[in-house]
Design a protein around this motif. Structure first.
Motif, PDB file in Angstrom:
ATOM      1  N   HIS A  23      65.926 -49.040 -65.351  1.00  0.00           N
ATOM      2  CA  HIS A  23      66.348 -49.156 -66.763  1.00  0.00           C
ATOM      3  C   HIS A  23      67.831 -49.533 -66.858  1.00  0.00           C
ATOM      4  O   HIS A  23      68.207 -50.426 -67.635  1.00  0.00           O
ATOM      5  CB  HIS A  23      66.125 -47.829 -67.508  1.00  0.00           C
ATOM      6  N   LYS A  25      69.384 -55.157 -78.855  1.00  0.00           N
ATOM      7  CA  LYS A  25      68.417 -56.017 -78.174  1.00  0.00           C
ATOM      8  C   LYS A  25      67.792 -55.347 -76.960  1.00  0.00           C
ATOM      9  O   LYS A  25      66.849 -55.871 -76.381  1.00  0.00           O
ATOM     10  CB  LYS A  25      69.074 -57.339 -77.783  1.00  0.00           C
ATOM     11  N   PRO A  27      65.451 -52.805 -74.967  1.00  0.00           N
ATOM     12  CA  PRO A  27      64.243 -52.034 -75.271  1.00  0.00           C
ATOM     13  C   PRO A  27      64.630 -50.575 -75.519  1.00  0.00           C
ATOM     14  O   PRO A  27      65.610 -50.069 -74.957  1.00  0.00           O
ATOM     15  CB  PRO A  27      63.404 -52.171 -73.994  1.00  0.00           C
ATOM     16  N   SER A  28      63.861 -49.890 -76.347  1.00  0.00           N
ATOM     17  CA  SER A  28      64.201 -48.547 -76.797  1.00  0.00           C
ATOM     18  C   SER A  28      64.536 -47.593 -75.651  1.00  0.00           C
ATOM     19  O   SER A  28      65.611 -46.991 -75.626  1.00  0.00           O
ATOM     20  CB  SER A  28      63.045 -47.988 -77.623  1.00  0.00           C
ATOM     21  N   ARG A  29      63.639 -47.425 -74.703  1.00  0.00           N
ATOM     22  CA  ARG A  29      63.847 -46.474 -73.613  1.00  0.00           C
ATOM     23  C   ARG A  29      65.021 -46.916 -72.738  1.00  0.00           C
ATOM     24  O   ARG A  29      65.820 -46.095 -72.299  1.00  0.00           O
ATOM     25  CB  ARG A  29      62.562 -46.333 -72.787  1.00  0.00           C
ATOM     26  N   THR A  30      65.144 -48.222 -72.501  1.00  0.00           N
ATOM     27  CA  THR A  30      66.247 -48.737 -71.684  1.00  0.00           C
ATOM     28  C   THR A  30      67.586 -48.378 -72.336  1.00  0.00           C
ATOM     29  O   THR A  30      68.512 -47.937 -71.670  1.00  0.00           O
ATOM     30  CB  THR A  30      66.121 -50.265 -71.488  1.00  0.00           C
TER      31      THR A  30
END
Length: 190
Positions: free
Chosen positions: A168, A132, A134-137
Motif C-alpha cells: 500500500h 486519487k 484508493p481508500s485503504r492505500t
C-alpha cells in the motif's frame, strides 16, 4: 535560489533573457496562479487580477533583455504585480487614503505574503493527489507518514500482513510521485 522543474532560477533567468520560450512558459506556469491570487486579494476582482498578471508576463517577455541576472524572480514578480494592482486601483479612482491603508496592509499582513500563495497552491495540489489514492492505500499511507505508525502497527490496526502494508505504501508513493512530479522540487522545500 529557487528551483523550478529541476532548473535553477539563475539558469531560467539567463534562458529567459536569451529568448527561450520554454523557460518563459515554466515561469508562467509556476508563478501565474499565485500572482493572480495575490493581485485579486489587492483589487478584489479576479478577472482584472488575471488581466494584470497577463499584462505583467507580456511585459516580462518583451522586456526580457532588461532583466538583471542578480534579481530574485519571486520578489521581482510579486513586487511588480503588487505595483500594477495598486496602479489599477489608482486608475479606478480609489481614494488616496484607501490606497495608503491598502499598501500598508499588504506590506505587513501575512495574507499578502508571496510564500503563502505558493504554499496554499501546493497544499491544494497535494490534497488533490491524496484524493486519487484508493481508500485503504490512503489510510495506510496516512498512518505511516503522518501519524508515525510502524508497518507492524498498521498491519495490526487493519488486520492485514506487513507485506500488504508495504505494498500500500509503495503504491501510494508511486501515485503521489506521478501526480506531483512537476512539483517535487517544491515539496522538498516545504
Amino acid at each position: 535560489m529557487t528551483v523550478i522543474n529541476g532548473i535553477k532560477e539563475e539558469t531560467l533567468i539567463q534562458r529567459l533573457i536569451n529568448g527561450d520560450q520554454t523557460a518563459f512558459e515554466l515561469l508562467f506556469r509556476f508563478y501565474y496562479p499565485g500572482l493572480v491570487t495575490f493581485a485579486s486579494q489587492i483589487i478584489l476582482d479576479r478577472d482584472e487580477a488575471e488581466e494584470i498578471v497577463q499584462e505583467f508576463f507580456v511585459k516580462l517577455w518583451t522586456g526580457r533583455k532588461e532583466i538583471k541576472q542578480s534579481v530574485t524572480l519571486k520578489s521581482y514578480f510579486f513586487t511588480s504585480v503588487k505595483n500594477r494592482a495598486l496602479n489599477y486601483l489608482k486608475k479606478e479612482k480609489i481614494s488616496e487614503k484607501v490606497r495608503v491603508e491598502l499598501r500598508e496592509m499588504i506590506e505587513t499582513d501575512r495574507l499578502y505574503q508571496p510564500d503563502l500563495f505558493v504554499e496554499s497552491e501546493l497544499q491544494a495540489l497535494i490534497k488533490s493527489a491524496f484524493e486519487k489514492l484508493p481508500s485503504r492505500t490512503g489510510e495506510v499511507f496516512g498512518l505511516s507518514r503522518f501519524k508515525g505508525f510502524s508497518n507492524d502497527q498498521i498491519a495490526e490496526h487493519f488486520n492485514i500482513s506487513k507485506r500488504t502494508v508495504e505494498t500500500h505504501i509503495s503504491n501510494a508513493l508511486k501515485i503521489l510521485r506521478e501526480e506531483l512530479k512537476d512539483y517535487m522540487f517544491l515539496l522538498m522545500l516545504f
